[in-house]
Design an enzyme around this catalytic site. Structure first.
Site, PDB file in Angstrom:
ATOM      1  N   HIS A  71      42.737  16.783  -6.059  1.00  0.00           N
ATOM      2  CA  HIS A  71      43.788  16.884  -5.050  1.00  0.00           C
ATOM      3  C   HIS A  71      43.392  16.131  -3.783  1.00  0.00           C
ATOM      4  CE1 HIS A  71      47.605  18.567  -3.701  1.00  0.00           C
ATOM      5  NE2 HIS A  71      47.047  18.724  -2.516  1.00  0.00           N
ATOM      6  N   GLU A 129      47.638  11.854   0.856  1.00  0.00           N
ATOM      7  CA  GLU A 129      46.312  12.445   1.049  1.00  0.00           C
ATOM      8  C   GLU A 129      45.517  11.687   2.103  1.00  0.00           C
ATOM      9  OE1 GLU A 129      44.895  15.360  -0.275  1.00  0.00           O
ATOM     10  OE2 GLU A 129      47.057  15.585  -0.597  1.00  0.00           O
ATOM     11  N   HIS A 133      45.117  13.761   5.568  1.00  0.00           N
ATOM     12  CA  HIS A 133      43.764  14.326   5.641  1.00  0.00           C
ATOM     13  C   HIS A 133      42.696  13.284   5.977  1.00  0.00           C
ATOM     14  CE1 HIS A 133      45.419  18.041   4.062  1.00  0.00           C
ATOM     15  NE2 HIS A 133      45.946  17.366   3.049  1.00  0.00           N
TER      16      HIS A 133
END
Length: 261
Positions: A71, A129, A133
């Site tokens: 993930h 992602e 992040h």
């Protein structure tokens, strides 16, 4: 999602090598160890608690049937809160081309197998992602590189996430303890946690469940130095699992799973 510019403008030429990220001293402080230390290329702050996150996607089935899926790598703050989308100017809009231009075809092929989305294109997932992040990991800021070219830090980010994932083979760890996907069997949470702790320096990771079935695992780390070549130290999750203490389900992925393996 706002995007600053396209990486297609970089051209199709493959780079010979990425820029070098700063080498940090062995004495670098462990993240979250000092409230007085300000963020730097060798001290991760405020997101000093890094999570290597994996999903068990069985409905719909995503990825190989004998592996959990990547993930991401998330920089949580030391108190468990977190930031998101920290630098809109670096929300790159073509991760695939970025990796190809960097000569990372093997990495890209691995990601196409083990880092897939259940509700959007893989490319959109990777862009998300990184933007949400990756841009919040301050020790891979462009200022931490020499001879930097646009996107070098993102390439390093994806390589690091994959390298870390390879050391955390959740499926094999559970299998070694006799915990395998099954439509009928159920397991104790303590057994699952103990099996996964064996690949996490004996530290229990965080397991998440949906309808009493395993759905995700988060491996928590502090780091000393930067997030690419620094030292990762396993640590406990600040949260307790939401899975039941017993009767935990581990459904198998179906034979028609979305996989390129």
């Amino acid at each position: 999602m706002a995007r600053a510019f396209t990486l297609l403008a970089l051209g199709a030429a493959v780079k010979v090598a990425l820029a070098d990220i700063e080498t940090c001293p062995a004495s670098s402080l462990l993240s979250c160890s000092s409230d007085s230390s300000s963020a730097s290329c060798c001290y991760e702050s405020p997101g000093g608690l890094l999570l290597q996150t994996q999903f068990w996607d069985y409905d719909p089935s995503i990825g190989p049937s004998d592996s959990w899926g990547i993930h991401g790598l998330w920089p949580d703050n030391c108190d468990g809160s977190y930031q998101e989308s920290c630098d809109k100017s670096r929300e790159y809009d073509d991760i695939t081309t970025l990796l190809k231009n960097a000569g990372k075809t093997e990495l890209l092929e691995y990601m196409q197998t083990y880092w897939q989305s259940d509700d959007e294109s893989d490319e959109d997932f990777w862009e998300h992602e990184w933007a949400e992040h990756g841009t919040c990991i301050n020790t891979i800021d462009p200022s931490c590189y020499t001879d930097y070219e646009t996107g070098d830090e993102a390439v390093d980010f994806f390589q690091k996430v994959v390298d870390l994932f390879k050391t955390l083979d959740t499926y094999s760890a559970l299998e070694a303890a006799g915990i395998t996907p099954d439509n009928d069997a159920t397991y104790k949470l303590s057994e699952i946690q103990s099996a996964a702790a064996a690949i996490h320096s004996g530290i229990t990771p965080y397991f998440e469940c949906e309808d009493d079935a395993l759905s995700a695992v988060y491996y928590y780390f502090y780091i000393s130095g930067n997030a690419i070549n620094g030292n990762y130290t396993a640590t406990e999750s600040p949260d307790n699992s939401n899975c039941p203490s017993s009767g935990v389900k581990y459904p198998p992925k179906s034979s028609n799973s979305k996989s390129r393996k």
